[in-house]
Design an enzyme around this catalytic site. Sequence first.
Site, PDB file in Angstrom:
ATOM      1  N   ASP A 196      16.927  30.752 -13.465  1.00 32.84           N
ATOM      2  CA  ASP A 196      16.081  31.580 -14.352  1.00 32.84           C
ATOM      3  C   ASP A 196      16.281  30.740 -15.924  1.00 32.84           C
ATOM      4  O   ASP A 196      15.550  31.299 -16.847  1.00 32.84           O
ATOM      5  CB  ASP A 196      16.506  32.877 -14.383  1.00 32.84           C
ATOM      6  CG  ASP A 196      17.756  33.364 -15.025  1.00 32.84           C
ATOM      7  OD1 ASP A 196      18.307  32.731 -15.279  1.00 32.84           O
ATOM      8  OD2 ASP A 196      17.990  34.524 -15.107  1.00 32.84           O
ATOM      9  N   HIS A 224      19.210  30.728 -17.755  1.00 34.50           N
ATOM     10  CA  HIS A 224      20.195  31.295 -18.613  1.00 34.50           C
ATOM     11  C   HIS A 224      21.279  30.143 -18.791  1.00 34.50           C
ATOM     12  O   HIS A 224      21.464  29.175 -18.108  1.00 34.50           O
ATOM     13  CB  HIS A 224      20.691  32.332 -17.855  1.00 34.50           C
ATOM     14  CG  HIS A 224      21.702  32.355 -16.788  1.00 34.50           C
ATOM     15  ND1 HIS A 224      21.497  33.200 -15.603  1.00 34.50           N
ATOM     16  CD2 HIS A 224      22.561  31.630 -16.352  1.00 34.50           C
ATOM     17  CE1 HIS A 224      22.228  32.838 -14.729  1.00 34.50           C
ATOM     18  NE2 HIS A 224      23.060  31.731 -15.195  1.00 34.50           N
ATOM     19  N   GLU A 277      20.540  35.938 -20.343  1.00 38.95           N
ATOM     20  CA  GLU A 277      19.714  35.916 -19.543  1.00 38.95           C
ATOM     21  C   GLU A 277      18.039  35.576 -20.332  1.00 38.95           C
ATOM     22  O   GLU A 277      18.059  35.867 -21.801  1.00 38.95           O
ATOM     23  CB  GLU A 277      19.327  37.510 -18.861  1.00 38.95           C
ATOM     24  CG  GLU A 277      20.530  37.593 -17.940  1.00 38.95           C
ATOM     25  CD  GLU A 277      20.446  36.713 -16.570  1.00 38.95           C
ATOM     26  OE1 GLU A 277      19.913  35.535 -16.509  1.00 38.95           O
ATOM     27  OE2 GLU A 277      21.053  37.079 -15.648  1.00 38.95           O
ATOM     28  N   ASP A 318      32.028  33.307 -20.277  1.00 33.06           N
ATOM     29  CA  ASP A 318      31.605  34.492 -19.947  1.00 33.06           C
ATOM     30  C   ASP A 318      32.692  35.223 -18.937  1.00 33.06           C
ATOM     31  O   ASP A 318      33.283  34.499 -18.558  1.00 33.06           O
ATOM     32  CB  ASP A 318      30.300  34.451 -19.430  1.00 33.06           C
ATOM     33  CG  ASP A 318      29.888  33.493 -18.699  1.00 33.06           C
ATOM     34  OD1 ASP A 318      30.804  32.930 -17.885  1.00 33.06           O
ATOM     35  OD2 ASP A 318      28.619  33.055 -18.311  1.00 33.06           O
TER      36      ASP A 318
HETATM   37  C1  F6R Z   1      28.833  30.585 -15.634  1.00 31.15           C
HETATM   38  C2  F6R Z   1      27.729  30.807 -16.371  1.00 31.15           C
HETATM   39  C3  F6R Z   1      26.497  30.436 -15.652  1.00 31.15           C
HETATM   40  C4  F6R Z   1      26.430  29.522 -14.735  1.00 31.15           C
HETATM   41  C5  F6R Z   1      25.331  29.333 -14.065  1.00 31.15           C
HETATM   42  C6  F6R Z   1      24.807  28.402 -12.990  1.00 31.15           C
HETATM   43  O1  F6R Z   1      30.096  30.495 -16.425  1.00 31.15           O
HETATM   44  O2  F6R Z   1      27.858  30.940 -17.624  1.00 31.15           O
HETATM   45  O3  F6R Z   1      25.590  30.355 -16.793  1.00 31.15           O
HETATM   46  O4  F6R Z   1      26.716  28.085 -15.218  1.00 31.15           O
HETATM   47  O5  F6R Z   1      24.698  30.686 -13.542  1.00 31.15           O
HETATM   48  O6  F6R Z   1      25.844  28.711 -11.934  1.00 31.15           O
HETATM   49  P1  F6R Z   1      26.045  27.398 -10.829  1.00 31.15           P
HETATM   50  O7  F6R Z   1      26.867  26.301 -11.513  1.00 31.15           O
HETATM   51  O8  F6R Z   1      27.049  28.306 -10.116  1.00 31.15           O
HETATM   52  O9  F6R Z   1      24.872  26.989 -10.122  1.00 31.15           O
END
Ligand code: F6R
Length: 261
Positions: free
Chosen positions: A136, A138, A143, A67
């Site tokens: 959440d 995702h 989301e 992303d």
């Molecule tokens: C990042 C992404 C997000 C993160 C998620 C967890 O490229 O796609 O889905 O993997 O928000 O973030 P962290 O690892 O910082 O807790």
Amino acid sequence: MEVVIVEKPEEIGRVVADAVAGVLASRARPTLGLATGSSPLPVYQELIRRHREEGLSFQAASAFLLDEYLGLDAAHPELYRTFAERSFVGQVDFEQGRLFGPDVHAKRADVSCKEYEAQIAAAGGIDLQLLGIGSDGHIGFNEPSSSLGSRTRIKTLTRATRCDNARFFGGQIEAVPRHVITMGIGTILEARHLVLIAMGEGKATCLAEAVEGPLTAMVPASALQLHPHATIVADEAAAHKLKLLDYYKETYREKPDWQGC
Ligand code: F6R
């Protein structure tokens, strides 16, 4: 789904780096899907170590960002392309131009999404996709309520995600972009191996829902239940709400060699 529970972040790095090394060894043109944020960092650190000390090479590989933020200046340090170059790609021997991501600075971001899907397809799809999980539920930036069949597209981040990510933007939620381009859940599910990393107590509820709850668009990570080769690697703090915790531990402890990564 395989659930691997480890005690220390370094073990997360080792377990996942073994799977990445397996892909590099077995594919002529290996393709890796890269997540950003905190979760994949132990993996990147271990891969960098193996590159420097053991000669693990990424020369034949391509990497695809999961992303990317929309609306961040190309020079912004938190652009995911910059993050990936800084924390991994630029520290090993990927060939120049082998890190792909959606073009978030094009006039038509919707066209960038389609082009990105085409680039992934042209590379033969993704062999191993690294994932984190949002508090959440995702994956990527899909989301809650994202279609389980979604493709790469523009999404609006929830306030919860912008709050979580404010730590990368000096604690300022308003500095976190509202919009992103993310691989869709359908896109992610096409990768040949999904590896989701979860660390810390803050991921315990969403991980339990994703692994053991119902398949639902309200917990996008539950889509991994549909995948024939999905691995969850979690530390004790993230794993402690799993009902079958002891079963997962025993299964991994007794894993026969023939099962592979
Ligand atoms: C990042 C992404 C997000 C993160 C998620 C967890 O490229 O796609 O889905 O993997 O928000 O973030 P962290 O690892 O910082 O807790």
